[in-house]
Scaffold this motif. Structure first.
Motif, PDB file in Angstrom:
ATOM      1  N   UNK A 195       0.817  -1.223   0.000  1.00  0.00           N
ATOM      2  CA  UNK A 195       0.000   0.000   0.000  1.00  0.00           C
ATOM      3  C   UNK A 195       0.851   1.274   0.000  1.00  0.00           C
ATOM      4  N   UNK A 196       2.156   1.132   0.015  1.00  0.00           N
ATOM      5  CA  UNK A 196       2.992   2.321  -0.185  1.00  0.00           C
ATOM      6  C   UNK A 196       3.689   2.850   1.047  1.00  0.00           C
ATOM      7  N   UNK A 197       3.747   2.048   2.113  1.00  0.00           N
ATOM      8  CA  UNK A 197       4.453   2.507   3.319  1.00  0.00           C
ATOM      9  C   UNK A 197       5.942   2.183   3.207  1.00  0.00           C
ATOM     10  N   UNK A 198       6.758   3.097   3.705  1.00  0.00           N
ATOM     11  CA  UNK A 198       8.200   2.843   3.802  1.00  0.00           C
ATOM     12  C   UNK A 198       8.601   2.466   5.226  1.00  0.00           C
ATOM     13  N   UNK A 199       7.847   2.984   6.181  1.00  0.00           N
ATOM     14  CA  UNK A 199       8.073   2.618   7.581  1.00  0.00           C
ATOM     15  C   UNK A 199       6.715   2.476   8.270  1.00  0.00           C
ATOM     16  N   UNK A 200       6.743   1.796   9.426  1.00  0.00           N
ATOM     17  CA  UNK A 200       5.500   1.636  10.195  1.00  0.00           C
ATOM     18  C   UNK A 200       5.780   1.928  11.665  1.00  0.00           C
ATOM     19  N   UNK A 201       4.827   2.597  12.284  1.00  0.00           N
ATOM     20  CA  UNK A 201       4.966   2.905  13.705  1.00  0.00           C
ATOM     21  C   UNK A 201       3.600   3.099  14.339  1.00  0.00           C
ATOM     22  N   UNK A 202       3.628   3.470  15.609  1.00  0.00           N
ATOM     23  CA  UNK A 202       2.378   3.528  16.380  1.00  0.00           C
ATOM     24  C   UNK A 202       2.090   4.930  16.918  1.00  0.00           C
ATOM     25  N   UNK A 203       2.615   5.933  16.246  1.00  0.00           N
ATOM     26  CA  UNK A 203       2.446   7.292  16.794  1.00  0.00           C
ATOM     27  C   UNK A 203       2.360   8.316  15.666  1.00  0.00           C
ATOM     28  N   UNK A 204       2.621   9.554  15.999  1.00  0.00           N
ATOM     29  CA  UNK A 204       2.877  10.677  15.087  1.00  0.00           C
ATOM     30  C   UNK A 204       1.670  11.139  14.264  1.00  0.00           C
ATOM     31  N   UNK A 205       0.953  10.182  13.664  1.00  0.00           N
ATOM     32  CA  UNK A 205      -0.153  10.576  12.782  1.00  0.00           C
ATOM     33  C   UNK A 205      -1.238  11.377  13.521  1.00  0.00           C
ATOM     34  N   UNK A 206      -1.627  10.991  14.754  1.00  0.00           N
ATOM     35  CA  UNK A 206      -2.627  11.844  15.432  1.00  0.00           C
ATOM     36  C   UNK A 206      -2.143  13.279  15.607  1.00  0.00           C
ATOM     37  N   UNK A 207      -0.885  13.442  15.987  1.00  0.00           N
ATOM     38  CA  UNK A 207      -0.354  14.795  16.185  1.00  0.00           C
ATOM     39  C   UNK A 207      -0.307  15.566  14.854  1.00  0.00           C
TER      40      UNK A 207
END
Ligand code: HPA
Length: 272
Positions: free
Chosen positions: A202-214
């Motif tokens: 789907x086009x992700x280069x990295x994955x994590x569990x934060x940052x997007x809400x901010x």
């Protein structure tokens, strides 16, 4: 506007956190930059009315106000994650308070798993775009028109001017900076091989569990933001090895020197 935002901002002003120009949110194991700040006021989250309290052991949970490279910064050492059980609104709250205090830009860091096989462990990646797979959103519910519009544009979620500046200072500082897309998942489990494969597709280069809400909150507020991931583990679905939190923290600790240099170079000489 939610009166708590004003109340907390007023509380922090009375404590001396006056006219910060830059907000900083530091990710897991990436607190070193906080030590570079000449602190003027430091508050534990639990002593700030309305602030959520961080529960992750690796997060210190401090709001630090002071001088960093000639800027008045407000740094969150320790952030709030969805997997800890905080509502999206709670995660958005500190960003809204920092904006209310006057910050004009938001810098974020995080630890992330590397999906792009060209990006090795320990690399820094400038986030140029994101994919929200959290299954939630800090802007759900009635829109507060005092904060922003109902349907905020996300075509330039990461501010082009700040991205350009980050690229320039990375080059000048001889720091290798990859670029790519950050996908946010709720966690707290790490991903299965099939999930890593899917994220790549789907086009992700990295994955994590934060940052997007901010980042969504900042865009709603029309607050320019820039974010950098430290790649702490390589997520090769065809050769997936168990990942331990201790390994992630160890890699974050090694890479954080470069991240600190990059953020300092970014702020150095930048107009206030
Ligand atoms: N997945 C999700 N979050 C992460 C990872 C990962 O592999 N590594 C560091 N944070």
């Amino acid at each position: 506007m939610n009166p708590q935002i004003n109340e907390t901002a007023e509380f922090l002003r009375r404590k001396g956190m006056l006219n910060p120009d830059t907000g900083i949110v530091l990710g897991t194991g990436l607190g070193e930059l906080a030590q570079r700040i000449r602190p003027e006021v430091v508050l534990n989250y639990e002593d700030i009315p309305g602030f959520p309290v961080s529960t992750v052991e690796t997060h210190h949970g401090k709001l630090i106000y002071g001088d960093l490279c000639g800027h008045r910064v407000l740094a969150m050492q320790g952030r709030f994650h969805y997997y800890e059980g905080y509502s999206m609104e709670r995660i958005a709250f500190p960003v809204r308070v920092m904006k209310q205090l006057g910050i004009q830009q938001l810098m974020l860091s995080n630890a992330a798993g590397g999906i792009n096989p060209d990006f090795g462990k320990g690399s820094l990646m400038l986030i140029t775009d994101h994919i929200n797979l959290l299954g939630s959103n800090p802007l759900l519910g009635p829109n507060d028109e005092d904060l922003g519009v109902r349907f905020p544009d996300m075509s330039q979620a990461f501010h082009p001017g700040l991205l350009t500046r980050m690229r320039q200072v990375a080059a000048e500082s001889h720091l290798r900076l990859c670029e790519g897309v950050y996908a946010a998942v709720p966690g707290p489990n790490l991903e299965t091989a099939a999930e890593y494969r899917y994220l790549r597709i789907i086009g992700a280069d990295v994955v994590g569990m934060s940052t997007v809400p901010e980042v969504i909150t900042a865009n709603h507020l029309k607050l320019p933001c820039v974010a950098v991931s430290v790649i702490t583990d390589e997520c090769d679905p065809d050769n997936l090895k168990p990942v331990k939190l201790s390994d992630i923290l160890e890699t974050a600790a090694l890479a954080e020197k470069s991240l600190t240099r990059l953020f300092e170079a970014y702020l150095m000489g930048e107009p206030k």
